[in-house]
Motif scaffolding. Sequence first.
Motif, short mmCIF file in Angstrom:
data_model
loop_
_atom_site.label_atom_id
_atom_site.label_comp_id
_atom_site.label_asym_id
_atom_site.label_seq_id
_atom_site.Cartn_x
_atom_site.Cartn_y
_atom_site.Cartn_z
N ASP A 206 -29.42 -33.79 39.12
CA ASP A 206 -29.23 -32.39 39.51
C ASP A 206 -27.91 -31.83 38.99
O ASP A 206 -27.88 -30.81 38.32
N PHE A 207 -26.82 -32.50 39.30
CA PHE A 207 -25.50 -32.06 38.83
C PHE A 207 -24.59 -33.28 38.84
O PHE A 207 -24.06 -33.67 39.87
N GLN A 211 -23.09 -32.44 33.42
CA GLN A 211 -23.22 -31.03 33.78
C GLN A 211 -21.87 -30.42 34.13
O GLN A 211 -21.59 -29.26 33.79
N ILE A 364 -28.89 -27.48 34.84
CA ILE A 364 -28.39 -27.69 36.21
C ILE A 364 -29.57 -27.58 37.17
O ILE A 364 -30.39 -26.67 37.07
N LYS A 367 -30.21 -27.53 43.30
CA LYS A 367 -29.30 -27.72 44.43
C LYS A 367 -27.94 -27.07 44.17
O LYS A 367 -27.30 -26.57 45.10
N LYS A 368 -27.47 -27.08 42.93
CA LYS A 368 -26.16 -26.54 42.60
C LYS A 368 -26.25 -25.26 41.76
O LYS A 368 -25.23 -24.71 41.39
N ARG A 369 -27.45 -24.84 41.46
CA ARG A 369 -27.59 -23.68 40.56
C ARG A 369 -27.01 -22.42 41.18
O ARG A 369 -26.38 -21.60 40.49
N LEU A 371 -24.54 -22.17 43.44
CA LEU A 371 -23.08 -22.26 43.48
C LEU A 371 -22.47 -22.06 42.09
O LEU A 371 -21.53 -21.28 41.92
N ILE A 372 -23.01 -22.75 41.10
CA ILE A 372 -22.47 -22.65 39.74
C ILE A 372 -22.67 -21.24 39.18
O ILE A 372 -21.81 -20.71 38.48
N LYS A 538 -24.56 -17.53 51.79
CA LYS A 538 -25.13 -18.74 52.39
C LYS A 538 -25.38 -18.58 53.88
O LYS A 538 -26.41 -19.03 54.40
#
Length: 679
Positions: A206-207, A211, A364, A367-369, A371-372, A538
């Motif tokens: 995922d990250f 990444q 990515i 799960k982190k897309r 946030l990034i 969030k």
Amino acid sequence: MELKLVLKLLADAAEAAAEAEAGDEAEITPIPKCQLADTLLQMLMLLCSAVASFHLSRWMLLILVLLLLCGAPVICFSNALQLCSSVHAAVEWAASLALSQNRFGSLVPQYEIAIYWWLHIFTPVYGEPGHDTTTSTFTFTSSTARYDQFVLEPQDTRDTFPATMADKTKDKPKETTPQPQPKPKPKYEPRPVEKTKDPIISQIGDFRRYQLFFFLIVVLCKFGTGWHTLAHIFLAAPTPLKCLTENVTDPCSKDCNQTEFDTSLFKTTIITEWNLICKDKSLASLSQSIVMLGIMIGGMSFGMIADRWGRRPAFLLCCFMQLITGLIVCLSKWYWFYCLFRFLVAVATGGTMTVSFVLLMEIIGPKKRELIGILYQIPFNIGHASLSLFAYYIREWRWFQFSVTIFSVVFVIYIWLVPESPRWLFTTGRVDKSVKILERIARHNRAPTDTIKAEMEAAYAVLASRQPAKKGNVTDLFRTPYMRLKTIAMANDWLVVCMVYYGTAQYIAKLGGDIFLNVLIAALLGIPGTLLCVVLTKYLGRKLTMMLSNGLSAIGLLLLVFLYKSSEIVQVSCATVGLFGASITFPNVYLYGAELFPTVVRSNGMGLCSMVGRIGGLLAPMINELDVYGSWITPLIFGVASVLAMLGTIVLPETRGTPLPETLEDGENFGRKSQKAQT
């Protein structure tokens, strides 16, 4: 001592060469009596021996060996037999030299093996009777995991070797029994990757490390987008004009015969360069509107190039186009030339914004897309803030433009560090290339690589067997009533946030006080605004965050309407509040819009909203020019627009934690249930 011998050999070689040139070729007999070949070969060996007496690195020793291998064929030209024999002698001598220096363990293994097989295969050949060569036996020991050593047992020392080298090799012990090699341990233990429906993320994670590394290098281009988009603030910085004619105060009046710019703050700007004053004053703002138009066109055109020819070519093209056209801007002699190349810089900047974001999001995981995607906006804010530092130390517009452009030279590293998107390669049928890139990424991420090829080929077979889904177009966004309402409301949010953010950023520069400090503080506040957006979206959701941020912008700008006669600190503070609200809204519209539109028309919906947003950025400089009729007009327009955006968000559904709509029917029904529950 060796140097004297080298000089003597050089004299002998020159004498032999002179005899050969004189035509006395019959005296040159075959090996071993070719004086020229043997003399030059011996000289070359002694030269290398003298140099090798120092502490050499593995690469220097390797260069010496290659010099012998390449030099012997050049200097030994009598016949093919002598050529082969001389090369063989050079290889033998190189092995003894390396052994005497105890350096074979530091050589590259491939060259150790090459020398070893050369000697074992060709020593019997060149040791035949009738040739004055050395018949030596080399035994190859592998007492360690690598090929550590050659052991030389000379049967007949050739006089062309340096005596010191031959003496050193006599005392070396002979090892004939090979030792079993231990199985090398892997450098790392692969960590399993969670398998998902996404075939790309299922292979690389995922990250993970790669990444993160990719994010840190691609994010560098985001600084340039902030610089080139908002450089107009200081390229066309306010430059007071005064009339030198007696009894005339208005420099734009017909009675004023002579004017002068106040260059105490800025030595040169585009205003002073081309006299953009009085009736031509609007041309300065027009140049910034042209920049926003270029960003809009660049985003669309490079997006199509990336879809057609790949993300990497499009990304590299826009990065280097930004560098070249930005430097040409520094050489502008005419206003139209300046506008033309600022437009091309903007086209490249728009392409950089679009393609870099796509490149990043495609490797990515989900799960982190989120946030990034939001953190990716921070370098834009840093670039905006750093403009004040550039302008503070560089007060001439040409050198200022050069300073914000030359950083793009760093983009050269992208040639080696940015691969093609494996997702794009996979979806376009280039599975083998996609697998190679995924295997490299997986090794960086310490993920298993054994099953990547098989799984990717199976995933592509499933993808190819599917019936292509019906693709939507822009008209589908307006075909049904609720989808039409949501599209208009989201497009309005994009229009307002671009207009307010870019317009307020330029408006602050026009307020009194220290222009460098005002821009710096206002830009730096955009960083906590972006970080705050992560927390608010969030816990409060996308909809409520959008309403609160637009409301905050409206409060700050409408307060400025009533306080426009107050002190400079109060005016700058109100404008900064409005800009802070827009900095929260900006990353949210990207996230909210992507979740709102159904999959079949998501790219069309985001493309439409982005285009409408650039129209807002295009209008912002023109709205700023209305301050000539009253300094309260500009903040009034921005404040009212923020209120309308806040009210328009009411009709949008909340998307946090909900499954994304896939079809046009899903898009029409998405949000209706929650709307009925509220009523």
